[in-house]
Design an enzyme around this catalytic site. Sequence first.
Site, mmCIF file in Angstrom:
data_model
loop_
_atom_site.group_PDB
_atom_site.id
_atom_site.type_symbol
_atom_site.label_atom_id
_atom_site.label_comp_id
_atom_site.label_asym_id
_atom_site.label_seq_id
_atom_site.Cartn_x
_atom_site.Cartn_y
_atom_site.Cartn_z
ATOM 1 N N LYS A 115 0.819 -1.224 0.000
ATOM 2 C CA LYS A 115 0.000 0.000 0.000
ATOM 3 C C LYS A 115 0.848 1.267 0.000
ATOM 4 O O LYS A 115 0.429 2.284 -0.544
ATOM 5 C CB LYS A 115 -0.955 0.014 1.201
ATOM 6 C CG LYS A 115 -2.103 -0.961 1.037
ATOM 7 C CD LYS A 115 -3.222 -0.690 2.015
ATOM 8 C CE LYS A 115 -4.361 -1.669 1.822
ATOM 9 N NZ LYS A 115 -5.411 -1.540 2.815
ATOM 10 N N LYS B 151 -5.152 -10.518 -6.836
ATOM 11 C CA LYS B 151 -6.419 -10.798 -6.149
ATOM 12 C C LYS B 151 -7.490 -9.784 -6.579
ATOM 13 O O LYS B 151 -7.160 -8.657 -6.971
ATOM 14 C CB LYS B 151 -6.246 -10.817 -4.631
ATOM 15 C CG LYS B 151 -5.987 -9.479 -4.019
ATOM 16 C CD LYS B 151 -6.038 -9.537 -2.500
ATOM 17 C CE LYS B 151 -5.841 -8.103 -2.024
ATOM 18 N NZ LYS B 151 -5.768 -7.863 -0.645
ATOM 19 N N LYS C 119 -10.760 -3.885 -4.430
ATOM 20 C CA LYS C 119 -11.446 -2.614 -4.633
ATOM 21 C C LYS C 119 -10.534 -1.602 -5.307
ATOM 22 O O LYS C 119 -10.990 -0.674 -5.955
ATOM 23 C CB LYS C 119 -11.833 -2.012 -3.279
ATOM 24 C CG LYS C 119 -12.961 -2.703 -2.578
ATOM 25 C CD LYS C 119 -13.133 -2.117 -1.171
ATOM 26 C CE LYS C 119 -14.082 -2.974 -0.375
ATOM 27 N NZ LYS C 119 -14.078 -2.665 1.049
HETATM 28 P P1 TYM Z 1 -10.987 -5.755 3.692
HETATM 29 O O1 TYM Z 1 -11.970 -4.659 3.878
HETATM 30 O O2 TYM Z 1 -9.870 -5.551 2.722
HETATM 31 O O3 TYM Z 1 -11.717 -7.096 3.292
HETATM 32 C C1 TYM Z 1 -12.793 -7.652 4.044
HETATM 33 C C2 TYM Z 1 -12.694 -9.177 4.007
HETATM 34 O O4 TYM Z 1 -12.725 -9.646 2.654
HETATM 35 C C3 TYM Z 1 -11.614 -10.509 2.418
HETATM 36 N N1 TYM Z 1 -11.190 -10.365 1.003
HETATM 37 C C4 TYM Z 1 -11.074 -11.378 0.145
HETATM 38 N N2 TYM Z 1 -11.316 -12.703 0.289
HETATM 39 C C5 TYM Z 1 -11.130 -13.474 -0.805
HETATM 40 N N3 TYM Z 1 -10.711 -13.004 -2.012
HETATM 41 C C6 TYM Z 1 -10.441 -11.692 -2.187
HETATM 42 N N4 TYM Z 1 -10.046 -11.238 -3.381
HETATM 43 C C7 TYM Z 1 -10.635 -10.820 -1.079
HETATM 44 N N5 TYM Z 1 -10.485 -9.475 -0.906
HETATM 45 C C8 TYM Z 1 -10.824 -9.221 0.381
HETATM 46 C C9 TYM Z 1 -10.542 -10.040 3.379
HETATM 47 O O5 TYM Z 1 -9.582 -11.050 3.628
HETATM 48 C C10 TYM Z 1 -11.357 -9.684 4.594
HETATM 49 O O6 TYM Z 1 -11.600 -10.827 5.391
HETATM 50 N N6 TYM Z 1 -7.883 -5.249 7.600
HETATM 51 C C11 TYM Z 1 -9.182 -5.771 7.198
HETATM 52 C C12 TYM Z 1 -10.344 -5.244 8.034
HETATM 53 C C13 TYM Z 1 -10.172 -5.450 9.500
HETATM 54 C C14 TYM Z 1 -10.314 -6.677 10.210
HETATM 55 C C15 TYM Z 1 -10.084 -6.348 11.566
HETATM 56 C C16 TYM Z 1 -10.601 -7.990 9.829
HETATM 57 C C17 TYM Z 1 -9.881 -4.470 10.417
HETATM 58 N N7 TYM Z 1 -9.823 -5.020 11.649
HETATM 59 C C18 TYM Z 1 -10.140 -7.349 12.560
HETATM 60 C C19 TYM Z 1 -10.651 -8.971 10.832
HETATM 61 C C20 TYM Z 1 -10.425 -8.650 12.179
HETATM 62 C C21 TYM Z 1 -9.459 -5.369 5.757
HETATM 63 O O7 TYM Z 1 -8.966 -4.360 5.283
HETATM 64 O O8 TYM Z 1 -10.366 -6.162 5.104
#
Ligand code: TYM
Length: 330
Positions: free
Chosen positions: A110, A193, A196
């Site tokens: 990032k 992957k 967004k």
């Molecule tokens: P975020 O917002 O990027 O994504 C949310 C969830 O979606 C999953 N994900 C995917 N799974 C499969 N294939 C993909 N291409 C894909 N893109 C995203 C992510 O693995 C995630 O589970 N840091 C985290 C948010 C967060 C969080 C937490 C999660 C903040 N605090 C505590 C768990 C526990 C994030 O940015 O997810």
Amino acid sequence: MRILSGIQPTGEPHLGNYLGAIKRWTELQHEQECLIFLADLHAITVYNDPATLARTIREAAATLIACGIDPGKTVLFNQARVPAHAEMAWLLNCTARMGWLNRMTQFKEKSGKNRENASVGLYAYPVLQAADILLYQATHVPVGEDQKQHLELTRDIATKFNTDYGVEVFTVPEPLIGKAGARIMSLRDGSAKMSKSDPSDMSRINLTDDSDTIAQKFKKAKTDPEPLPETMEGLEGRAEAKNLVTIFAVLADRAPEDVLGEFAGQGFGAFKPCLADLAVETLRPIRDRFETLRADPAEIDRILVKGAEKARLLSAPTLEAAYKAVGLPR
Ligand code: TYM
């Protein structure tokens, strides 16, 4: 068991988020105590237009409910309404080591070449994530593959804090990463992957895409001219093909081998329309519910405020225990 997970409320949630995380949250809430939140404090680690953020927080909540998260069963809230997250993050910043954070691949991706100009928040992002999890004594954290490293860091922070202060303040959580669907790839590039932040909208299916757009995106998805094989091993080296079969299988709640059993010997000309139909059928009710919910922002706010009240109560004892452990009077 206590389940906790979160999603950033920026951009539109896509099929990767759904298959890797959200769909499993909706299933788990029937069996276990579940907390799901919108990571809005994480969202501001890069600049986001404030007026847009307020709207996308509500939209993300509406999307989760439209996907099947039931606010009567799951504690659904946004981080910023629960100050304990920021407080706990500070305590844990003092336990996490620079060397640990320097290894985080997501920060490297990032911040890119412009590391010196990245916010301190972006660097400390995984510590806030650890705080999110540890505050609630979560035992299991259902996430996609890309969050695995952050979960390992959370475990390290919990263990070091407990050891340093000689008290069992935190539960060391387990990641729950699905066998299939944990890493859904871009429709344009099987080595990236679905994300967004991909500049091409054709690379992903947004959960609110209309049926024609979904069909069009699958039609244009990159594939190869070979027919589908009988086994998953036969898909090695065919990343795009493997991704489409995986999407089909997770959407249909079937094993990938079972899907190949049905389509073996056929080409993508036959497979893609079936996949598009399946995705359209799955996403149409989600989109319809989303539109209805979006029309009532006051109701979404009520749900999030109520969720935050519950989250505050659930997080308070652990925050108190952490302050006490480090010797800070309150
Ligand atoms: P975020 O917002 O990027 O994504 C949310 C969830 O979606 C999953 N994900 C995917 N799974 C499969 N294939 C993909 N291409 C894909 N893109 C995203 C992510 O693995 C995630 O589970 N840091 C985290 C948010 C967060 C969080 C937490 C999660 C903040 N605090 C505590 C768990 C526990 C994030 O940015 O997810």
